[in-house]
Design a protein around this motif. Structure first.
Motif, PDB file in Angstrom:
ATOM      1  N   ARG B 313      51.346 -53.564 -52.567  1.00 34.47           N
ATOM      2  CA  ARG B 313      50.559 -54.713 -51.943  1.00 34.47           C
ATOM      3  C   ARG B 313      49.176 -54.599 -51.373  1.00 34.47           C
ATOM      4  N   GLN B 318      49.069 -60.870 -52.368  1.00 32.63           N
ATOM      5  CA  GLN B 318      50.315 -60.323 -52.505  1.00 32.63           C
ATOM      6  C   GLN B 318      51.180 -60.057 -51.054  1.00 32.63           C
ATOM      7  N   ARG B 321      52.486 -63.528 -50.001  1.00 30.66           N
ATOM      8  CA  ARG B 321      53.416 -63.998 -50.695  1.00 30.66           C
ATOM      9  C   ARG B 321      55.020 -63.133 -50.539  1.00 30.66           C
ATOM     10  N   GLN B 322      54.632 -61.739 -50.148  1.00 33.32           N
ATOM     11  CA  GLN B 322      55.618 -60.889 -49.754  1.00 33.32           C
ATOM     12  C   GLN B 322      56.393 -61.695 -48.329  1.00 33.32           C
ATOM     13  N   THR B 325      57.976 -65.133 -49.432  1.00 33.27           N
ATOM     14  CA  THR B 325      59.147 -65.198 -50.314  1.00 33.27           C
ATOM     15  C   THR B 325      60.116 -64.257 -49.619  1.00 33.27           C
ATOM     16  N   HIS B 326      59.854 -63.312 -48.821  1.00 33.13           N
ATOM     17  CA  HIS B 326      61.101 -62.618 -47.928  1.00 33.13           C
ATOM     18  C   HIS B 326      61.780 -63.617 -46.961  1.00 33.13           C
TER      19      HIS B 326
END
Ligand code: SF4
Ligand code: SF4
Ligand code: FES
Lengths: 277, 370
Positions: B313, B318, B321-322, B325-326
């Motif tokens: 990442r 990114q 988003r990690q 989304t996690h």
């Protein structure tokens, strides 16, 4: 309950230089009881600890039933592995493990098997090839496909020659670039796929290597009609703890260290190949 | 229900602390430090933030005085109870090497005495439940976390004041503490209603001077908790956002939020459920040994996804988003629920005021409940 973070001391009983950047450490736990009780499956890994430097996850390449050997083939890529490379026979390191889920070997019995690797000496699949070769009668046709960048990266030539002699075993090697006497295919590993022999309804695909290569293989296999659930890959992510706590190896909802490193393609289909995960 | 509540006058809080201390507990409680309410060692009620209010909004936190006699008329500060179970930095083991090259490993697992935390809020109890699931999963229990966790005695306080950044009502985690505590208190103008959940908690309450609560007191306490819920304007759907988020991995909002986000990791360090940590080695300067330790890490750092010369990442988009989304998505796969308990800390303590509820709504579609 034993502390899963605490290493045990192990002694290097042999050090084998496989190539300029690859070496194998054969280990023995100094505590004979620990050594005797140590059980693992091909595809699992240990955390190896170098005094004063740190830990690194390394796949176990020896045979699970060979209690005299506990082999780790290591590529020198970072601080810890460079330090490990400098060790000699008799030196001590720390070992904790084994961790993770290995290859679906019980499931693969009575099936044809295609093993695909790319890059430099891919330890996770070497273990599985050894395992099948020793128990050759349990498996159907075996295809071993190895792709390397340059022919000089191809190591373990004798092993490949030996595997090739086994019954119903196909060994295919490709180098993107080769020297004049290179006996194998020159070009991308995909150029070999049409030579593979397997029954698409009774095959297990196992692979490890760069994700770009694995994507190509997955695409090809799916196009041949191989089911998603028959494709298995060994994934690599940063690992600190090895037991699903530190979060470094997260891959969507999975921990590569605990739920992998070997995954069925079906389990990771949503994220496989998406940049940033 | 009502029979299990006890009324106690305000001075009984000190009596409770004394009882705990007499039983060998180190008491921890909220106190004002450098302009924020944080947890620290507590011996005396006068150390508590009595008559203090806090005001929170994205990127902003200020305290003010009010003339209330209450100890707990404020919403959670930056610090959860996470550091008391999952230490920000701790040594795991030590290795010594003798002159024959032999290695000796010593486990540095802590052996803490009993600790009582006073003033724990519902969102943090929910976060503790999640961290228990993470660190104490069946197969490989974390011995360091477990050692502290087993020694905790928790005195919860129901929230009567929600911050503008709180949204626990929508995640279903507050403002009422409903599980995971030993004793829960509801603060009233002249005292507390106390309820014991564990045997230890009940036994302690019996040592205090209490009387049965009146119907009015019970109603008052209930009304104040409901008020704290009604005051909340932010929300996240309690349903699983995993599909909505993973269907939108290429949404332009990721790049947009990345322009504002500093990738400082403040959000992850104040978040009571974030568990990422890094392990490293620290050789003693005198060569006498080497210590292996871990410390909190964040998915916003460059090193978090570094492997063999590649950063998986590499961009802030990114990494944001990690995290999202996690937290709101794949957490469901791992722990059967979202990783967000609605405490709002990541909103308040983000230096540029990025709001998780707003980002989730933008990415999952305005009509987030549809
Ligand atoms: S994500 Fe934000 S609001 Fe949710 S629990 Fe973490 S810090 Fe609190
Ligand atoms: S969202 Fe805010 S707190 Fe979190 S890393 Fe970005 S700038 Fe820092
Ligand atoms: S290596 Fe720590 S969670 Fe996987």
């Amino acid at each position: 309950m034993p502390n899963p973070y605490l290493p045990y001391e192990a002694k290097i009983i042999e050090r084998i230089q496989e190539s300029p950047t690859l070496f194998t450490l054969r280990l023995r736990f100094t505590d004979p009881v620990i050594h005797k009780d140590f059980r693992f499956e091909p595809g699992q890994f240990n955390m190896l600890y170098l005094y004063g430097v740190g830990e690194v996850p390394i796949s176990i390449v020896s045979d699970p039933q060979d209690e005299h050997m506990l082999d780790h083939t290591i590529r020198t890529v970072g601080r810890v592995t460079r330090g490990l490379a400098a060790l000699k026979e008799g030196d001590r390191i720390g070992v904790r493990g084994p961790f993770g889920r290995g290859w679906p070997l019980a499931h693969a019995e009575q099936h044809d098997v295609v093993v695909v690797t790319g890059g430099l000496g891919c330890a996770p699949v070497v273990s599985v090839i050894h395992y099948m070769m020793r128990r050759r009668e349990r498996f159907g046709l075996i295809n071993i496909v190895q792709g390397v960048k340059h022919s000089s990266d191809f190591i373990w030539k004798e092993r490949y020659d030996q595997w090739r002699k086994a019954p119903d075993t196909e060994v295919l090697v490709a180098a993107d670039a080769g020297e004049s006497l290179w006996p194998w295919h020159v070009g991308p590993v995909t150029g070999l796929f049409d030579d593979l022999k397997f029954d698409k309804d009774r095959v297990i695909i196992m692979m490890c290597g760069p994700e770009g290569m694995m994507r190509v293989v997955v695409k090809y296999m799916l196009a041949q009609g191989v089911d998603e659930s028959a494709i298995w890959l060994s994934m690599e992510r940063d690992m600190h703890c090895g037991i699903g706590h530190c979060g470094h190896c997260q891959y969507g909802g999975k921990f590569v260290c605990r739920d992998g490193p070997v995954f069925c393609y079906k389990e990771i289909v949503d994220l496989f190949g998406v940049k940033g995960f | 229900m009502s029979h299990s509540f006890y009324y106690m006058a305000r001075d009984q809080l000190q009596a409770l602390i004394n009882e705990l201390r007499a039983r060998g507990y180190q008491c921890i409680g909220p106190q004002v430090r450098d302009g924020a309410i944080v947890y620290d060692s507590l011996a005396d009620c006068t150390q508590l933030p009595r008559g203090i209010s806090e005001h929170q909004s994205p990127g902003r936190y200020v305290l003010s005085e009010n003339n209330s006699q209450r100890y707990f008329s404020w919403a959670n500060g930056p610090q959860a109870i996470k550091p008391y179970v999952f230490a920000p930095r701790e040594s795991l083991w030590r290795c010594e090497k003798d002159n024959t090259g032999q290695l000796r490993f010593t486990d540095l697992k802590p052996a803490p005495g009993p600790v009582a935390i006073i003033g724990v809020r519902a969102c943090d109890l929910a976060a503790l439940y999640i961290q228990d699931k993470h660190f104490l999963q069946e197969e490989k229990k974390d011995p360091y976390y477990l050692a502290r966790r087993q020694k905790l005695f928790l005195v919860a306080v129901n929230c009567t004041h929600a911050a503008d950044t709180c949204f626990c009502a929508s995640t279903g985690d507050g403002p009422r503490a409903s599980y995971g505590y030993d004793i829960v208190l509801s603060e009233l103008d002249d005292g507390f209603l106390a309820h014991g959940l564990s045997d230890k908690g009940l036994e302690l309450i019996k040592q205090l001077s209490t009387s049965p609560p009146t119907e009015t007191q019970l109603q008052q306490a209930d009304e104040e908790i409901q008020h704290a819920a009604r005051r909340q304007t932010r929300r996240l759907p309690s349903r699983n956002l995993k599909q909505a988020l993973f269907n939108n991995l290429e949404h332009p909002r990721w790049e947009e939020v990345a322009k504002r986000c500093l990738a400082c990791g403040n959000c992850t360090s104040v978040c009571p459920t974030c568990f990422c940590h890094a392990e490293d080695e620290e050789p003693a300067l005198d060569g006498s040994g080497s210590e292996y330790f871990r410390q909190w890490d964040s998915c916003f750092t460059q090193g978090h996804s570094y492997i063999h010369g590649i950063t998986i990442r590499s961009t802030t988009a990114q990494r944001y988003r990690q995290w999202l989304t996690h937290k709101l998505g794949s957490w469901h796969d791992q722990y059967g629920r979202s990783g967000c308990v609605g405490c709002g800390r990541c909103i308040t303590w983000c230096p540029v005021g990025i709001d998780i509820t707003e980002e989730a709504a933008a990415i999952c579609g305005e009509n987030i409940d549809a």
